[in-house]
Motif scaffolding. Structure first.
Motif, PDB file in Angstrom:
ATOM      1  N   GLU A   4       0.777  -1.164   0.048  1.00  0.00           N
ATOM      2  CA  GLU A   4       0.140   0.189  -0.147  1.00  0.00           C
ATOM      3  C   GLU A   4       0.856   1.247  -0.096  1.00  0.00           C
ATOM      4  O   GLU A   4       1.853   1.186   0.841  1.00  0.00           O
ATOM      5  N   TRP A   6       0.826   5.222   0.453  1.00  0.00           N
ATOM      6  CA  TRP A   6       0.057   6.674   0.602  1.00  0.00           C
ATOM      7  C   TRP A   6       0.797   7.590  -0.239  1.00  0.00           C
ATOM      8  O   TRP A   6       1.943   7.766   0.017  1.00  0.00           O
ATOM      9  N   ARG A  39      -3.023   4.767  -1.702  1.00  0.00           N
ATOM     10  CA  ARG A  39      -3.922   5.274  -0.817  1.00  0.00           C
ATOM     11  C   ARG A  39      -3.990   6.817  -0.753  1.00  0.00           C
ATOM     12  O   ARG A  39      -2.773   7.117  -1.248  1.00  0.00           O
ATOM     13  N   HIS A 106     -10.153   6.750  -6.136  1.00  0.00           N
ATOM     14  CA  HIS A 106     -10.889   5.795  -5.456  1.00  0.00           C
ATOM     15  C   HIS A 106     -12.048   5.206  -6.502  1.00  0.00           C
ATOM     16  O   HIS A 106     -12.287   3.843  -6.457  1.00  0.00           O
ATOM     17  N   GLU A 167     -14.003   7.511   1.623  1.00  0.00           N
ATOM     18  CA  GLU A 167     -12.930   6.461   1.264  1.00  0.00           C
ATOM     19  C   GLU A 167     -11.400   7.494   1.558  1.00  0.00           C
ATOM     20  O   GLU A 167     -10.628   6.780   1.971  1.00  0.00           O
ATOM     21  N   ASP A 171      -8.773   6.661   4.357  1.00  0.00           N
ATOM     22  CA  ASP A 171      -7.270   6.372   4.027  1.00  0.00           C
ATOM     23  C   ASP A 171      -6.358   7.536   4.861  1.00  0.00           C
ATOM     24  O   ASP A 171      -5.447   6.981   5.635  1.00  0.00           O
TER      25      ASP A 171
END
Length: 251
Positions: A4, A6, A39, A106, A167, A171
């Motif tokens: 993942e 970010w 993310r 998203h 969403e 995150d």
């Protein structure tokens, strides 16, 4: 294994870090078994949607540096990007709110086009003359279509401030819970974290370590039982074949 990431579209080190990570992933033996999920993280969440300003002005105001220092930093970023094969405009870029871009990302995730869209948004923000902040929603729709999304669907998301807003916020809360106070931030199988645009070699080491530390599957019951294998499913001879009609002797 899941990785993942970010990141924020306004973050130049996210742009560079993505390229370095992908270089490491390309050389990873198990790359086809790695799922990458992007993310949301906003560097400037309090900025209003229409508040757009030159990057140099933002840097001098936010960090108290001179314009010459800000420009030197941009020149350094340009060199770092070029070393990864990326185009980077070191002059006349602007800065703004990225919330709508994250909402579109998203949507793109649900449609299986997330990586395509984030790369297009990075390119548009850091390499192209046209702004991703100053031309309104239709500019973002245009980029979403380029990534393979439906234009009307992207337009509808942008027209509805609530679409995917939860969403994005989820995150960002999760990033805080994991201890991320800057981006890019890479989390490998929820076991290891890598902060910043590290060299490809560091990402390669992290991938290998995370893969090697994956727990082996433990079989709870090893007693022999009926099962299907690579050669198919053999039906035991002392049982009637499931689903096979019983033929009457009178017919």
């Amino acid at each position: 294994m899941r990785v993942e990431i970010w990141s924020d579209i306004a973050c130049p080190w996210c742009y560079v870090g993505k390229a370095r990570f992908e270089k490491a992933l390309a050389g990873f033996a198990h790359r086809d078994e790695v799922e990458v999920v992007h993310r949301s993280f906003e560097l400037d969440p309090g900025r209003a949607k229409g508040d757009v300003q030159p990057v140099l002005s933002m840097l001098t105001a936010k960090y108290g540096m001179s314009e010459a220092q800000a420009q030197a930093g941009e020149d350094n970023l340009g060199a770092q990007a070029a070393a990864e094969g990326l185009d980077y405009r070191t002059r006349d870029r602007d800065h703004g709110n990225t919330f709508d871009m994250h909402r579109l990302l998203h949507l793109a995730k649900e449609r299986g086009r997330q990586d395509e869209l984030i790369q297009i948004l990075y390119r548009a923000n850091f390499a192209e003359e046209r702004s991703v902040f100053g031309e309104g929603d239709e500019r973002l729709v245009e980029l979403a279509v380029e990534a393979g999304l439906d234009g009307d669907e992207a337009r509808a998301v942008l027209a509805d401030p609530a679409a995917y807003a939860d969403e994005v916020r989820a995150d960002e809360r999760e990033a805080a819970q994991l201890g991320a106070n800057g981006v890019p931030f890479f989390v490998l199988d929820r076991a290891y974290g890598v902060s910043g645009a590290q060299p490809a070699e560091v990402f390669a080491q992290a991938l290998s370590r995370a893969w090697g530390d994956r727990p082996a599957l433990k079989i709870l019951d090893e007693a022999a039982a009926d099962a299907c294998g690579p050669d198919g499913c053999q039906v035991p001879q002392d049982r009637p074949t499931a689903g096979k009609p019983q033929v009457s002797a009178d017919i």
